[in-house]
Design a protein around this motif. Sequence first.
Motif, PDB file in Angstrom:
ATOM      1  N   ASN A 175      -8.799  -6.712  -5.374  1.00 22.85           N
ATOM      2  CA  ASN A 175      -8.183  -6.127  -6.574  1.00 22.85           C
ATOM      3  C   ASN A 175      -6.831  -6.767  -6.890  1.00 22.85           C
ATOM      4  O   ASN A 175      -6.442  -6.874  -8.056  1.00 22.85           O
ATOM      5  CB  ASN A 175      -8.034  -4.612  -6.405  1.00 22.85           C
ATOM      6  N   TYR A 178      -4.531  -4.306  -9.294  1.00 21.94           N
ATOM      7  CA  TYR A 178      -3.678  -3.469  -8.443  1.00 21.94           C
ATOM      8  C   TYR A 178      -2.243  -3.938  -8.645  1.00 21.94           C
ATOM      9  O   TYR A 178      -1.909  -5.092  -8.365  1.00 21.94           O
ATOM     10  CB  TYR A 178      -4.092  -3.601  -6.976  1.00 21.94           C
ATOM     11  N   VAL A 235      -7.332   2.381  -8.871  1.00 25.17           N
ATOM     12  CA  VAL A 235      -7.664   1.070  -8.286  1.00 25.17           C
ATOM     13  C   VAL A 235      -7.300   1.062  -6.804  1.00 25.17           C
ATOM     14  O   VAL A 235      -6.161   1.362  -6.433  1.00 25.17           O
ATOM     15  CB  VAL A 235      -6.917  -0.068  -9.008  1.00 25.17           C
ATOM     16  N   ALA A 236      -8.271   0.743  -5.963  1.00 26.32           N
ATOM     17  CA  ALA A 236      -8.045   0.721  -4.517  1.00 26.32           C
ATOM     18  C   ALA A 236      -7.142  -0.439  -4.112  1.00 26.32           C
ATOM     19  O   ALA A 236      -7.123  -1.493  -4.761  1.00 26.32           O
ATOM     20  CB  ALA A 236      -9.377   0.621  -3.784  1.00 26.32           C
ATOM     21  N   ALA A 237      -6.408  -0.240  -3.030  1.00 23.81           N
ATOM     22  CA  ALA A 237      -5.520  -1.287  -2.511  1.00 23.81           C
ATOM     23  C   ALA A 237      -6.332  -2.259  -1.670  1.00 23.81           C
ATOM     24  O   ALA A 237      -6.487  -2.076  -0.460  1.00 23.81           O
ATOM     25  CB  ALA A 237      -4.408  -0.655  -1.684  1.00 23.81           C
ATOM     26  N   THR A 238      -6.867  -3.279  -2.309  1.00 21.03           N
ATOM     27  CA  THR A 238      -7.657  -4.301  -1.610  1.00 21.03           C
ATOM     28  C   THR A 238      -7.219  -5.680  -2.056  1.00 21.03           C
ATOM     29  O   THR A 238      -6.667  -5.852  -3.152  1.00 21.03           O
ATOM     30  CB  THR A 238      -9.162  -4.151  -1.895  1.00 21.03           C
ATOM     31  N   ALA A 262       0.837  -1.193   0.000  1.00 21.67           N
ATOM     32  CA  ALA A 262       0.000   0.000   0.000  1.00 21.67           C
ATOM     33  C   ALA A 262       0.874   1.245   0.000  1.00 21.67           C
ATOM     34  O   ALA A 262       1.884   1.311   0.708  1.00 21.67           O
ATOM     35  CB  ALA A 262      -0.906   0.003   1.223  1.00 21.67           C
ATOM     36  N   THR A 282      -5.481  11.333  -2.986  1.00 19.75           N
ATOM     37  CA  THR A 282      -5.675   9.931  -2.588  1.00 19.75           C
ATOM     38  C   THR A 282      -5.674   8.976  -3.777  1.00 19.75           C
ATOM     39  O   THR A 282      -6.035   7.811  -3.633  1.00 19.75           O
ATOM     40  CB  THR A 282      -6.995   9.770  -1.802  1.00 19.75           C
ATOM     41  N   ASN A 283      -5.283   9.484  -4.938  1.00 21.33           N
ATOM     42  CA  ASN A 283      -5.143   8.629  -6.111  1.00 21.33           C
ATOM     43  C   ASN A 283      -3.916   9.084  -6.895  1.00 21.33           C
ATOM     44  O   ASN A 283      -3.735  10.282  -7.140  1.00 21.33           O
ATOM     45  CB  ASN A 283      -6.378   8.698  -7.007  1.00 21.33           C
ATOM     46  N   ALA A 305      -3.612   5.100  -0.583  1.00 22.02           N
ATOM     47  CA  ALA A 305      -3.997   5.742  -1.844  1.00 22.02           C
ATOM     48  C   ALA A 305      -4.337   4.707  -2.911  1.00 22.02           C
ATOM     49  O   ALA A 305      -3.767   3.610  -2.937  1.00 22.02           O
ATOM     50  CB  ALA A 305      -2.861   6.640  -2.327  1.00 22.02           C
ATOM     51  N   SER A 306      -5.264   5.059  -3.782  1.00 20.07           N
ATOM     52  CA  SER A 306      -5.540   4.235  -4.955  1.00 20.07           C
ATOM     53  C   SER A 306      -4.429   4.465  -5.973  1.00 20.07           C
ATOM     54  O   SER A 306      -3.825   5.539  -6.014  1.00 20.07           O
ATOM     55  CB  SER A 306      -6.893   4.609  -5.572  1.00 20.07           C
TER      56      SER A 306
END
Length: 304
Positions: A252, A258, A246-249, A140, A150-151, A241-242
């Motif tokens: 993904n 990601y 794409v979100a850090a999950t 992350a 945040t991106n 941050a994405s």
Amino acid sequence: MRKRILGAVLAATLVMASLAGCSSDKTADSSNVTNAATTAADTTTAAATEAATTAAEKKLSGSITLSGSTSMEKLANALAESFMEKYPDVTVSPEFTGSGAGIEAVTNGKVDIGNSSRNLKDAEKQAGAVENIVAIDGIAVIVDKSNTVTNLTKDQLISIYKGETTNWKDLGGNDAPIVVIGREAGSGTRGAFEELLKVEDACKYASELDSTGAVIAKVASTPGAIGYASLDAVDDTVVAASLEGVAATADNIKAGTYFLCRPFVMATKGEISAQSELVQEFFAYIKSDEGKAVIEKVGLIVAD
């Protein structure tokens, strides 16, 4: 008359014999069914007894030592605790000294397992270390909670870490300097991060810290800071941050959308099959449904 009487007697005798035969056949059939059921029950009981005996015989004892990646602290501790709960006579002792140090320790025979949050280098493999990937982790990119950016795109992230972009206003944020935080040389997280972005030996760090927790704490307490940390270690003191929207999950990462992800390796000196029975059982546990549940519980992805 005598012949008629004799004929009747013979006929009656034949009928009675036939009835007796049918009764005998039914009795035999019933006996066969009963015997088959008894045999099946005996087989089931024997299998259950054998399974119980096998479980009782597998009473493990002894100790396992692990050393290496600080990013793998949550995973290593969780696996150690669950394995010791299953086998109370076993002691699993993880230490967190960094990926490079962990691989060196296992190749030198100082520990049973060397934890690395990156792929092994050719030199490490030549020294006898074997790469056993147990999980997949996302890295992350974290900023402090007051940051409005945040991106980030991959190119923006590269530009930040190479020291080319130095103010958040250039990325649509507030007029504030970017404080670049990273890990120390030899860190598996740093190695994977720089390799994935192809910025090895080109990063301009304001601070180089020696643990995942230290990076998170520094970013959380420093306005304008940016850093990187293992996804499973990120808490609500910072913002992940994405990247490229794409979100850090974990989902993904599984989907391959990601791009910042790396393996969690538990290296051994030689193949797993060449290790002690206890170490082999530990790896078997990791690959079991119980072990996979532990991996997923700490937010990681089970390796194929």
